[in-house]
Design an enzyme around this catalytic site. Sequence first.
Site, PDB file in Angstrom:
ATOM      1  N   PHE A  29      48.676  44.324  33.150  1.00 53.66           N
ATOM      2  CA  PHE A  29      49.401  44.041  31.921  1.00 53.66           C
ATOM      3  C   PHE A  29      49.041  45.102  30.889  1.00 53.66           C
ATOM      4  O   PHE A  29      48.507  44.817  29.816  1.00 53.66           O
ATOM      5  CB  PHE A  29      49.143  42.637  31.396  1.00 53.66           C
ATOM      6  CG  PHE A  29      50.323  42.096  30.617  1.00 53.66           C
ATOM      7  CD1 PHE A  29      51.479  41.703  31.269  1.00 53.66           C
ATOM      8  CD2 PHE A  29      50.287  42.017  29.239  1.00 53.66           C
ATOM      9  CE1 PHE A  29      52.579  41.236  30.554  1.00 53.66           C
ATOM     10  CE2 PHE A  29      51.377  41.551  28.513  1.00 53.66           C
ATOM     11  CZ  PHE A  29      52.517  41.165  29.175  1.00 53.66           C
ATOM     12  N   LEU A  30      49.362  46.328  31.232  1.00 55.10           N
ATOM     13  CA  LEU A  30      48.837  47.501  30.542  1.00 55.10           C
ATOM     14  C   LEU A  30      49.452  47.695  29.159  1.00 55.10           C
ATOM     15  O   LEU A  30      50.584  47.298  28.896  1.00 55.10           O
ATOM     16  CB  LEU A  30      49.081  48.740  31.400  1.00 55.10           C
ATOM     17  CG  LEU A  30      48.542  48.665  32.833  1.00 55.10           C
ATOM     18  CD1 LEU A  30      48.865  49.949  33.576  1.00 55.10           C
ATOM     19  CD2 LEU A  30      47.045  48.401  32.841  1.00 55.10           C
ATOM     20  N   HIS A  34      45.055  51.232  27.679  1.00 57.35           N
ATOM     21  CA  HIS A  34      44.855  51.600  29.088  1.00 57.35           C
ATOM     22  C   HIS A  34      45.418  52.990  29.378  1.00 57.35           C
ATOM     23  O   HIS A  34      44.783  53.809  30.055  1.00 57.35           O
ATOM     24  CB  HIS A  34      45.561  50.606  30.012  1.00 57.35           C
ATOM     25  CG  HIS A  34      45.070  49.198  29.919  1.00 57.35           C
ATOM     26  ND1 HIS A  34      45.807  48.206  29.315  1.00 57.35           N
ATOM     27  CD2 HIS A  34      43.930  48.607  30.361  1.00 57.35           C
ATOM     28  CE1 HIS A  34      45.147  47.056  29.397  1.00 57.35           C
ATOM     29  NE2 HIS A  34      44.001  47.280  30.014  1.00 57.35           N
ATOM     30  N   GLN A  58      34.968  36.863  37.160  1.00 57.54           N
ATOM     31  CA  GLN A  58      34.541  37.046  35.774  1.00 57.54           C
ATOM     32  C   GLN A  58      35.161  36.025  34.834  1.00 57.54           C
ATOM     33  O   GLN A  58      34.952  36.076  33.627  1.00 57.54           O
ATOM     34  CB  GLN A  58      34.833  38.463  35.291  1.00 57.54           C
ATOM     35  CG  GLN A  58      36.306  38.812  35.118  1.00 57.54           C
ATOM     36  CD  GLN A  58      36.489  40.296  34.847  1.00 57.54           C
ATOM     37  OE1 GLN A  58      36.257  41.143  35.706  1.00 57.54           O
ATOM     38  NE2 GLN A  58      36.917  40.629  33.634  1.00 57.54           N
ATOM     39  N   GLY A 144      37.397  51.510  27.776  1.00 56.27           N
ATOM     40  CA  GLY A 144      37.715  51.444  26.357  1.00 56.27           C
ATOM     41  C   GLY A 144      36.573  50.853  25.554  1.00 56.27           C
ATOM     42  O   GLY A 144      35.867  49.950  26.023  1.00 56.27           O
ATOM     43  N   LYS A 146      36.753  48.894  23.132  1.00 56.19           N
ATOM     44  CA  LYS A 146      36.979  47.521  22.677  1.00 56.19           C
ATOM     45  C   LYS A 146      36.048  46.539  23.377  1.00 56.19           C
ATOM     46  O   LYS A 146      35.555  45.590  22.781  1.00 56.19           O
ATOM     47  CB  LYS A 146      38.435  47.089  22.875  1.00 56.19           C
ATOM     48  CG  LYS A 146      38.738  45.722  22.234  1.00 56.19           C
ATOM     49  CD  LYS A 146      40.179  45.339  22.400  1.00 56.19           C
ATOM     50  CE  LYS A 146      40.442  44.806  23.792  1.00 56.19           C
ATOM     51  NZ  LYS A 146      39.769  43.492  24.026  1.00 56.19           N
ATOM     52  N   ASP A 147      35.807  46.757  24.666  1.00 50.10           N
ATOM     53  CA  ASP A 147      34.888  45.908  25.418  1.00 50.10           C
ATOM     54  C   ASP A 147      33.490  46.524  25.365  1.00 50.10           C
ATOM     55  O   ASP A 147      32.936  46.982  26.372  1.00 50.10           O
ATOM     56  CB  ASP A 147      35.368  45.755  26.851  1.00 50.10           C
ATOM     57  CG  ASP A 147      36.712  45.040  26.919  1.00 50.10           C
ATOM     58  OD1 ASP A 147      36.793  43.902  26.437  1.00 50.10           O
ATOM     59  OD2 ASP A 147      37.679  45.628  27.427  1.00 50.10           O
ATOM     60  N   SER A 182      45.281  44.547  23.091  1.00 50.10           N
ATOM     61  CA  SER A 182      44.685  43.702  24.120  1.00 50.10           C
ATOM     62  C   SER A 182      45.799  42.998  24.875  1.00 50.10           C
ATOM     63  O   SER A 182      46.809  42.593  24.271  1.00 50.10           O
ATOM     64  CB  SER A 182      43.754  42.664  23.489  1.00 50.10           C
ATOM     65  OG  SER A 182      43.378  41.681  24.430  1.00 50.10           O
ATOM     66  N   ARG A 184      45.644  40.094  25.922  1.00 50.46           N
ATOM     67  CA  ARG A 184      45.666  38.712  25.434  1.00 50.46           C
ATOM     68  C   ARG A 184      46.394  38.563  24.101  1.00 50.46           C
ATOM     69  O   ARG A 184      46.641  37.430  23.671  1.00 50.46           O
ATOM     70  CB  ARG A 184      44.245  38.165  25.337  1.00 50.46           C
ATOM     71  CG  ARG A 184      43.594  37.911  26.701  1.00 50.46           C
ATOM     72  CD  ARG A 184      42.249  37.204  26.570  1.00 50.46           C
ATOM     73  NE  ARG A 184      41.737  36.727  27.839  1.00 50.46           N
ATOM     74  CZ  ARG A 184      40.862  37.384  28.599  1.00 50.46           C
ATOM     75  NH1 ARG A 184      40.391  38.557  28.186  1.00 50.46           N
ATOM     76  NH2 ARG A 184      40.445  36.876  29.744  1.00 50.46           N
TER      77      ARG A 184
END
Length: 277
Positions: A29-30, A34, A58, A144, A146-147, A182, A184
């Site tokens: 779901f790029l 990404h 995970q 990335g 972000k994580d 994201s 999400r």
Amino acid sequence: MKLLNTVSELRTYRSSLSGSVGFVPTMGFLHEGHLSLVRRSTSDCDHSIVSIFVNPTQFGPNEDFNSYPRDIDRDLAMLEAAGADAVFLPAAEEMYPPGADTFVVPGKIAERLEGAVRPGHFKGVATIVLKLFNLVRAQKAYFGQKDAQQVAVLRKMVADLNVPVELLVMPIVRESDGLAMSSRNTYLNEDERQAATILYQSLKMAESLIESGEKHAETVKQKMAEFISNEKLACTDYISISDGDSLAEQTIITRPALISLAVRFGRTRLIDNLILV
């Protein structure tokens, strides 16, 4: 662009390559975040391999594994346009055959922040990423910012287990209003989407406070919490100001420092961060 579905196909393809290989692991779901990693890989390396795998290990029992957004046809079209040479798209049974019960258990760095809220999450992340590293055998792997905690956990794993790969961390890609891209974000309704801008606003407020001379981490975190509480759709999970490498919480802010937070908007939980160097 080659499409590879099995471990055997990936190994055969990898053996056919000469020159440098870059690797971008994703759950699909790029978005532009990404794609920025893929484009950097194609710029740096002779060959670029991307994986798309929604990793079940995970996700916790009450998390969004089944509802996690998926659109493989869209993803493949985007990756081809971005210049990826091959995409590894395995089924869960391919990565975790029946009877598989060996896992990578990261240390204390995985017990804080996201690890405290999502027990076992980084065990799943570290396991799947190490498996992918072993299969792809890339010289460079792209992630990335972000994580941020994921990056820290994987850096520690690579160092501790002598994994021969260089991790390159690319900046967070944001929407025009500052919201970190994201997969999400698609869960948010219109009101929640507008409310979610509070994450980046609170990070920038914290940065401004620190740049103005505030050194006490608790003071900054309290002001961030108060600011976020003004948004009625936001519910804060945690706010952290930590050492940039160990993720140990700071009392007096010293650089490099990582300001990070997790906030819920309805059923959607978003994370964001900012690095002070």
